[in-house]
Design a protein around this motif. Sequence first.
Motif, PDB file in Angstrom:
ATOM      1  N   LYS A   4     -68.675  34.098  86.256  1.00  0.00           N
ATOM      2  CA  LYS A   4     -68.502  32.809  86.922  1.00  0.00           C
ATOM      3  C   LYS A   4     -67.782  31.832  85.991  1.00  0.00           C
ATOM      4  N   SER A  16     -64.564  32.644  89.971  1.00  0.00           N
ATOM      5  CA  SER A  16     -65.036  33.796  89.187  1.00  0.00           C
ATOM      6  C   SER A  16     -63.865  34.706  88.858  1.00  0.00           C
ATOM      7  N   GLU A  69     -76.087  37.880  85.172  1.00  0.00           N
ATOM      8  CA  GLU A  69     -75.047  36.922  85.524  1.00  0.00           C
ATOM      9  C   GLU A  69     -74.430  36.348  84.248  1.00  0.00           C
ATOM     10  N   ALA A  71     -71.617  33.479  82.812  1.00  0.00           N
ATOM     11  CA  ALA A  71     -70.871  32.278  83.176  1.00  0.00           C
ATOM     12  C   ALA A  71     -70.174  31.726  81.950  1.00  0.00           C
TER      13      ALA A  71
END
Length: 79
Positions: A4, A16, A69, A71
Amino acid sequence: MKVKLFSVLAEKIGPSIDLELPETFKSDVVLDQIKQLHPDYAKVLDQSLVAVNEEYATDEEIALDSVDEIAIIPPVSGG
């Protein structure tokens, strides 16, 4: 692995980016791969932080699971 992006990176590159990451790596590997794909944003990426599962990554090795995840958090300024 989907990474992300936020702030100026999301505005210019998209929300993303898909990267192929090794099973274990250090956070600079993520930034380096994005710099290779988008060299115009190297300066912003040099000042950005990597977060894994909503916690800032350190200089330690990262081992990812498929549900993790990643980022990229660029510097922000406010007034």
